[in-house]
Scaffold this active site. Structure first.
Site: not given
Ligand code: SAJ
Length: 440
Positions: A280-281
């Protein structure tokens, strides 16, 4: 920076509360960033209130029961028992708080535009309870300008003046879940304020609980720092994925190339090819930057190209599976294919944006019968069905096994012995020679 910028009485009073630990700390968002931060401040002797929309998270925190891997229950429970840390779903608690860290998600929409809804709703709540003497710090990864252009106007609607009545900073979260060496306390903390007084208060605040603080001159610099860090990573992964495709076409072992290049003691940093970019980065943060730069009329071509290359890797892997099956005169259609490892990276239980999801989708579209093995991931929700993890023995009946995530817990020699055909996208079978192994 000396603290003579704190000559305004409100700033001086807040600095005093921070220094003597009477400042009441609030953290909005009790996830893998917020909970460890809240624990660090409780550890440092502050009274901390965690605020989250999730009743289950709030109940677990108040029961001293941790749900975040980096925060052992044995660390959380005593802090709750001593009354140093509590949690609530009620944002009105902020009326009694002096500092607020915002650690809420910043996902991308399907259109690859930033989804600011979580930051907006948190800021709307803060604006309701904003009072003189508060320090507000946004930690969620976002595009440069968010703090000054989006958050600040919402807070100043209260009539309070930033830099005098309240103080506003940005500080990028740098949590690397599961990293035993670097945790919230010892990861250098960058912080930039809207005014010098804001920056100084942010510096003093983090200095009370964390080992190393890096003040910068503005919120935009602090916002850009995080995006540079993760864009650097995403682009270099894209480069090495393209190198892997080149090596594949030339019959060169890309893993051997990278290993040898990594012997260069300066000017090189190894990245490794893989089945695609998960998490999610890394797949998301760079698109916050490219979206913002487009607003300034600047094309972020490196980001777009790396995004394309990384996005193509699942297709490249499925083509390798197709070729491997072809070598044994089988087609993908009707083949039993086992995806070995589904999490987005090794030794974690997070499947968000995992390339395994794309590979499963592409294989199913080609008519393969797909199962997966992953001790960390019980179930995978696909668009139209839910897949449940299979036991490792399933590889014995498989036409092809594809190693997508190289968990350390896997027994690779047993996998090779039990499988008839393997595509290894992570060099997990390094050093094992067999005609049934096809490598990225
Ligand atoms: N990946 C590759 N090749 C590589 C490195 C990673 O294909 O050489 C893939 C991984 O398999 C995964 C994706 O990229 O699918 C992301 O992996 P990651 O190692 O970057 O892990 P993340 O997503 O957990 O990134 C976090 C980031 N931390 C923060 O944003 C605070 C990142 O900045 C860290 O550098 C990274 O952890 C880390 O170093 O572990």
């Amino acid at each position: 920076m000396s603290s003579n910028v704190l000559n305004h009485p409100v700033a001086a009073a807040l600095a005093e509360k921070i220094q003597n630990r009477t400042a009441r700390v609030g953290v909005i968002g009790l996830g893998y960033v917020g909970l460890p931060l809240a624990v660090e401040y409780a550890h440092a002797g502050f009274h901390v209130t965690g605020i989250d929309l999730s009743v289950s998270k709030v109940d677990k925190v108040n029961a001293g029961d941790s749900y975040v891997g980096d925060v052992p229950t044995s660390v959380l429970a005593p802090l709750v028992e001593q009354g140093l840390l509590k949690a609530t779903t009620d944002f009105a608690a902020m009326a009694e708080l002096d500092t607020i860290n915002i650690a809420v998600p910043t996902p991308l929409r399907k259109t690859k535009d930033p989804d600011m809804s979580y930051i907006v709703s948190a800021t709307e709540e803060i604006a309701k309870y904003l009072h003189p003497g508060m320090l507000i710090i946004l930690e969620s990864t976002t595009y440069p300008g968010t703090t000054d252009e989006l958050v600040l106007p919402m807070l100043e609607k209260s009539g309070l003046k930033v830099g005098e009545d309240f103080f506003l900073c940005f500080s990028p979260e740098r949590v690397d879940p599961g990293n035993a060496k670097f945790q919230t306390k010892n990861i250098p903390k960058v912080v930039g304020g809207h005014t010098p007084a804001c920056t100084e208060l942010g510096r003093q605040f983090y200095g009370m609980a964390l080992e190393h603080v890096v003040p910068v001159s503005s919120t935009q610099v602090a916002e850009m720092v995080k995006l540079l860090e993760n864009t650097f990573r995403m682009i270099n992964i894209g480069l090495v994925n393209e190198i892997a495709i080149m090596c594949d076409g030339m019959g060169i072992n890309v893993w051997e190339v990278i290993e040898a290049a990594a012997t260069k003691p300066f000017g090189f940093m190894p990245f490794f090819p893989g089945p695609g970019l998960g998490g999610h980065c890394i797949p998301i943060d760079p698109f916050y930057l490219s979206w913002k730069s487009k607003q300034a009329g600047i094309e972020a071509r490196f980001i777009e190209l790396a995004g394309y290359i990384n996005g193509q890797m699942p297709h490249f892997v499925v083509a390798k599976i197709q070729n491997a099956l072809n070598e044994v005169s089988k087609s993908v259609k009707g083949a039993k294919v086992v995806v070995y490892g589904a999490a987005y990276k090794r030794d974690i239980d997070d499947v968000r944006e995992s390339p395994a999801l794309d590979i499963i989708h592409l294989l199913k579209k080609r008519g393969a019968k797909v199962s997966y093995v992953d001790p960390y991931i019980d179930q995978i929700k696909l668009d139209t069905e839910v897949l449940t993890a299979s036991p490792a023995e399933i590889v014995k009946e498989a036409d092809c096994v594809v190693i997508v995530t190289d968990h350390k817990c896997f027994d690779y020699p047993a996998l090779v012995a039990d499988s008839s055909l393997i595509v290894d996208t992570r060099n997990a079978l390094k050093g094992i020679k067999s005609d049934k192994i096809f490598r990225l």
